[in-house]
Design a protein around this motif. Structure first.
Motif, PDB file in Angstrom:
ATOM      1  N   GLY A 153       0.874  -1.421   0.160  1.00 52.42           N
ATOM      2  CA  GLY A 153       0.455   0.041  -0.240  1.00 52.42           C
ATOM      3  C   GLY A 153       0.991   0.890  -0.301  1.00 52.42           C
ATOM      4  N   ALA A 154       1.740   1.462   1.000  1.00 53.69           N
ATOM      5  CA  ALA A 154       2.343   2.668   1.312  1.00 53.69           C
ATOM      6  C   ALA A 154       2.962   2.670  -0.444  1.00 53.69           C
ATOM      7  CB  ALA A 154       3.511   2.215   1.940  1.00 53.69           C
ATOM      8  N   TRP A 155       3.664   1.205  -1.078  1.00 53.06           N
ATOM      9  CA  TRP A 155       4.447   1.720  -2.273  1.00 53.06           C
ATOM     10  C   TRP A 155       3.943   1.866  -3.328  1.00 53.06           C
ATOM     11  CZ3 TRP A 155       5.122  -2.841  -6.239  1.00 53.06           C
ATOM     12  CH2 TRP A 155       6.705  -1.742  -7.309  1.00 53.06           C
ATOM     13  N   MET A 156       2.556   2.151  -3.438  1.00 48.52           N
ATOM     14  CA  MET A 156       1.693   2.536  -4.440  1.00 48.52           C
ATOM     15  C   MET A 156       1.298   4.296  -4.186  1.00 48.52           C
ATOM     16  SD  MET A 156       0.480   0.158  -6.452  1.00 48.52           S
ATOM     17  CE  MET A 156       1.728  -0.452  -6.097  1.00 48.52           C
ATOM     18  N   GLY A 157       1.447   4.573  -2.776  1.00 46.77           N
ATOM     19  CA  GLY A 157       1.650   6.241  -2.348  1.00 46.77           C
ATOM     20  C   GLY A 157       2.979   7.069  -2.823  1.00 46.77           C
ATOM     21  N   LEU A 158       3.745   5.935  -2.882  1.00 44.75           N
ATOM     22  CA  LEU A 158       5.452   6.886  -2.817  1.00 44.75           C
ATOM     23  C   LEU A 158       5.267   6.418  -4.730  1.00 44.75           C
ATOM     24  CD1 LEU A 158       7.659   5.695  -0.185  1.00 44.75           C
ATOM     25  CD2 LEU A 158       6.816   8.374  -0.654  1.00 44.75           C
ATOM     26  N   ALA A 159       5.015   5.649  -5.486  1.00 44.00           N
ATOM     27  CA  ALA A 159       5.462   5.621  -6.749  1.00 44.00           C
ATOM     28  C   ALA A 159       4.283   5.885  -7.007  1.00 44.00           C
ATOM     29  CB  ALA A 159       5.743   3.948  -7.192  1.00 44.00           C
ATOM     30  N   VAL A 160       3.177   6.135  -7.530  1.00 48.27           N
ATOM     31  CA  VAL A 160       2.300   7.248  -8.463  1.00 48.27           C
ATOM     32  C   VAL A 160       1.904   8.405  -8.334  1.00 48.27           C
ATOM     33  CG1 VAL A 160       0.064   5.945  -8.938  1.00 48.27           C
ATOM     34  CG2 VAL A 160       1.018   4.317  -8.503  1.00 48.27           C
ATOM     35  N   LYS A 161       2.313   9.039  -9.243  1.00 44.85           N
ATOM     36  CA  LYS A 161       2.676  10.220  -9.397  1.00 44.85           C
ATOM     37  C   LYS A 161       1.078  11.537  -9.449  1.00 44.85           C
ATOM     38  CE  LYS A 161       6.135   9.567  -7.625  1.00 44.85           C
ATOM     39  NZ  LYS A 161       6.616  10.593  -6.390  1.00 44.85           N
TER      40      LYS A 161
ATOM     41  N   LEU B 135      11.026   3.818  -8.055  1.00 45.52           N
ATOM     42  CA  LEU B 135      10.436   2.888  -8.592  1.00 45.52           C
ATOM     43  C   LEU B 135      10.500   1.893  -7.632  1.00 45.52           C
ATOM     44  CD1 LEU B 135       8.227   1.402 -11.618  1.00 45.52           C
ATOM     45  CD2 LEU B 135       7.356   3.227 -10.130  1.00 45.52           C
ATOM     46  N   TRP B 136      12.018   1.976  -6.989  1.00 47.99           N
ATOM     47  CA  TRP B 136      12.569   0.637  -6.351  1.00 47.99           C
ATOM     48  C   TRP B 136      13.079   1.508  -5.873  1.00 47.99           C
ATOM     49  CZ3 TRP B 136      10.044  -2.517  -9.154  1.00 47.99           C
ATOM     50  CH2 TRP B 136      10.177  -2.451 -10.639  1.00 47.99           C
ATOM     51  N   VAL B 137      13.445   2.730  -5.319  1.00 44.37           N
ATOM     52  CA  VAL B 137      13.873   3.269  -3.748  1.00 44.37           C
ATOM     53  C   VAL B 137      12.277   3.665  -3.153  1.00 44.37           C
ATOM     54  CG1 VAL B 137      15.093   5.242  -3.308  1.00 44.37           C
ATOM     55  CG2 VAL B 137      15.636   4.282  -4.939  1.00 44.37           C
ATOM     56  N   GLY B 138      11.479   3.970  -4.279  1.00 42.21           N
ATOM     57  CA  GLY B 138      10.019   3.534  -3.083  1.00 42.21           C
ATOM     58  C   GLY B 138      10.104   2.314  -2.297  1.00 42.21           C
ATOM     59  N   LEU B 139      10.014   1.177  -3.311  1.00 41.45           N
ATOM     60  CA  LEU B 139       9.783   0.499  -3.005  1.00 41.45           C
ATOM     61  C   LEU B 139      10.755  -0.079  -1.812  1.00 41.45           C
ATOM     62  CD1 LEU B 139       7.989  -2.755  -2.881  1.00 41.45           C
ATOM     63  CD2 LEU B 139      10.064  -3.472  -4.459  1.00 41.45           C
ATOM     64  N   PHE B 140      11.986   0.161  -1.838  1.00 38.18           N
ATOM     65  CA  PHE B 140      12.924  -0.206  -0.190  1.00 38.18           C
ATOM     66  C   PHE B 140      12.132   0.644   1.251  1.00 38.18           C
ATOM     67  CE2 PHE B 140      16.748   1.225   1.942  1.00 38.18           C
ATOM     68  CZ  PHE B 140      17.146   0.114   2.150  1.00 38.18           C
ATOM     69  N   ILE B 141      12.351   1.762   0.359  1.00 36.79           N
ATOM     70  CA  ILE B 141      11.511   2.627   1.663  1.00 36.79           C
ATOM     71  C   ILE B 141      10.886   2.047   2.134  1.00 36.79           C
ATOM     72  CG2 ILE B 141      10.768   5.326   2.375  1.00 36.79           C
ATOM     73  CD1 ILE B 141      13.926   4.965   1.537  1.00 36.79           C
ATOM     74  N   SER B 142       9.097   1.983   1.382  1.00 37.01           N
ATOM     75  CA  SER B 142       8.144   1.105   1.893  1.00 37.01           C
ATOM     76  C   SER B 142       8.610   0.048   2.993  1.00 37.01           C
ATOM     77  CB  SER B 142       7.879   0.817   0.473  1.00 37.01           C
ATOM     78  OG  SER B 142       7.168   2.001  -0.026  1.00 37.01           O
ATOM     79  N   TRP B 143       9.556  -1.108   2.215  1.00 36.17           N
ATOM     80  CA  TRP B 143       9.065  -2.279   2.766  1.00 36.17           C
ATOM     81  C   TRP B 143      10.585  -1.191   4.110  1.00 36.17           C
ATOM     82  CZ3 TRP B 143      14.151  -4.424   4.587  1.00 36.17           C
ATOM     83  CH2 TRP B 143      14.615  -5.900   5.178  1.00 36.17           C
ATOM     84  N   LEU B 144      10.988  -1.010   4.272  1.00 40.57           N
ATOM     85  CA  LEU B 144      11.655  -0.016   5.106  1.00 40.57           C
ATOM     86  C   LEU B 144      10.992   0.023   6.898  1.00 40.57           C
ATOM     87  CD1 LEU B 144      15.191  -0.241   6.863  1.00 40.57           C
ATOM     88  CD2 LEU B 144      14.790   2.719   5.444  1.00 40.57           C
ATOM     89  N   PHE B 145      10.253   0.673   5.902  1.00 44.28           N
ATOM     90  CA  PHE B 145       9.131   1.591   6.991  1.00 44.28           C
ATOM     91  C   PHE B 145       8.038   0.590   7.789  1.00 44.28           C
ATOM     92  CE2 PHE B 145      11.146   5.183   6.024  1.00 44.28           C
ATOM     93  CZ  PHE B 145      11.475   5.632   7.546  1.00 44.28           C
TER      94      PHE B 145
END
Length: 496
Positions: free
Chosen positions: A300-308, A475-485
């Motif tokens: 869910g967080a990944w969608m918020g970070l990735a879709v502009k 996309l991939w930095v956003g995925l990493f940050i989402s996983w981190l938090f």
């Protein structure tokens, strides 16, 4: 090219003649009317709303159920007259030819709203999670395509009917329209923030972390790549970095206004952003379903970070919520409660949105101090000191209006939670007018633009920068940050 006469230059122009200030005043007036439901008065419920449709006779209606007895056509006429009166007052004070402005605005409004209705056709605008309800088996998922259609129609008129375009240009005020819309937008973001503050504290804290990523990681990297490898000027690179990194159309437009770029810059970027948002919406939820059903909140967080875009991010969050829950139930036998992944996506996006105005202020100061829009050599830049009055002069006044509407709604919502729903209803009504102002801006830009110059301005490179940055690292930095938090943070389980 955008003609010089249509580029707003604040300079030492008196407040009464300044488009920026008129954007603040009109935006605040509409915002105040939007507060009506809090005091028991539905002052903007008659504003027309265009919905996604399959039957065009049901495409438009009043935005409030209180006016359910009013026809869509009546609502449209009232909305037109309301905006005509407001803008004519402003245009008259600023020295426009009133007769030509009234005629021009009438034509521009009519064409723009027709384009917006066409763009809301279900086969164009429906998101995948709404297709079944609307009875369509496929759609392009381009929820903001009406703006692009309006710009294309404006381009056709501007380049193939120059006589008509010259007459309509009296009312083609792209900067004024878009800045007024941004002032109104502040209220919508403010009331969304109140809702976000009511979520679980862990989700809020992690949403705030997205601000650091979007503004301090994404933005400088995209700006650097745009400047160094694609040779964009600062005028193009800054709105491009904001559009790709932060919040799509709104961020690109706010940044363009803050650094005094030509109006054509953020609008061309917006057209590219909309297309990429549609691509992301079609791809990312299914990637999340395949690989992240063990980590639903990360998805869910990944969608918020990735879709502009706000709409795209929230829609992607809704799709992801449905797909991941189904996958988890099938593969793991776990039935997660509905809505928590959507909450993560929405909260992340809200906190990114909050700082659009702040970021615009920061960039306005930087562009003032370093004069990045002026062709000067390093020596002359260093020798040219900037006075406090010049910084104020260059400061985008619409940011003041944006901040006021945002903080007033935030304060009202936090002071009395009982009025949040009423405040949200009022801000949604005002937001209906904001959408129209955005549409008027897109059409106006097309009308005053020489299409032969578009490729010279770097459209092909814009697409290349977006593709490289989005698929190369965002996309991939956003995925990493989402996983981190969000790693290990799970939604409640039904019956658990």
């Amino acid at each position: 090219m955008v003609k010089d006469g249509n580029v707003s230059v604040s300079g030492n122009v008196p407040m009464s003649k300044n488009e920026d200030w008129w954007a603040v005043w009109l935006g605040l007036f509409i915002f105040l009317l939007g507060l009506g439901p809090i005091f028991g008065a539905d002052l903007l419920g008659w504003v027309v709303k265009s919905s996604v449709w399959t039957d065009i006779s049901k495409a438009i209606a009043p935005i409030s159920k209180s006016y359910a007895g009013m026809s869509g056509i009546t609502s449209l006429i009232l909305t037109y007259l309301f905006l005509l009166v407001l803008t004519t007052i402003g245009a008259s004070v600023m020295g426009a030819n009133v007769k030509r402005f009234i005629i021009g605005f009438t034509v521009i409004f009519g064409i723009t709203y027709l384009c917006m209705v066409i763009g809301d056709n279900a086969y164009i605008a429906a998101t995948p999670d709404k297709q079944a309800k609307l009875g369509v088996s496929w759609s392009l998922g381009l929820g903001e395509m009406g703006f692009v259609i309006a710009m294309i129609v404006g381009l056709i008129i501007g380049n193939f009917a120059p006589g008509v375009a010259r007459y309509l240009e009296e009312a083609a005020k792209p900067e004024w329209f878009i800045k007024t819309g941004i002032v109104i937008l502040g209220a919508a973001i403010g009331i969304k923030t109140v809702g976000a503050l009511g979520l679980a504290s862990t989700v809020i804290v992690r949403g705030l972390c997205a601000v650091v990523e979007a503004y301090l990681i994404y933005w400088p990297v995209v700006y650097f790549i745009s400047r160094k490898y694609f040779k964009f000027t600062p005028e193009w690179a800054a709105p491009l970095a904001s559009g790709i990194s932060i919040c799509g159309v709104s961020a690109a437009i706010a940044t363009g206004g803050a650094i005094r770029s030509r109006p054509i810059v953020p609008v061309i970027l917006s057209a590219v952003i909309i297309v990429f948002v549609a691509v992301e919406m079609l791809i990312l939820p299914w990637i999340a379903q395949t690989f992240l059903y063990h980590e639903p909140m990360v998805a869910g967080a990944w969608m918020g970070l990735a879709v502009k875009s706000d709409g795209g991010a929230v829609a992607s969050g809704a799709i992801t919520d449905s797909l991941v829950r189904a996958k988890a139930l099938k593969e793991l036998g776990i039935n997660y409660e509905e809505g928590w992944m959507l909450m993560a996506a929405t909260t992340t996006k809200v906190f990114i949105d909050i700082f659009i105005g702040v970021w615009a202020f920061i960039l306005a100061i930087i562009w003032s101090v370093f004069k990045l829009n002026k062709k000067q050599d390093a020596a002359s830049q260093a020798a040219d000191k900037v006075s406090a009055s010049e910084i104020w002069d260059r400061f985008p006044k619409f940011v003041i209006g944006f901040a006021l509407t945002f903080f007033i709604l935030l304060f009202i919502g936090l002071s009395d939670p009982k009025v949040v729903k009423l405040a949200e209803a009022g801000s949604n009504q005002a937001n209906g007018l904001r959408s129209i102002f955005f549409g008027l801006c897109f059409f106006s830009i097309g009308l005053i633009t020489n299409v032969r110059k578009l490729w010279e301005e770097g459209m092909g490179r814009i697409v290349a920068v977006y593709a490289v940055c989005l698929f190369g690292f965002i996309l991939w930095v956003g995925l990493f940050i989402s996983w981190l938090f969000y790693h290990g943070v799970m939604p409640p389980i039904v019956g658990g």
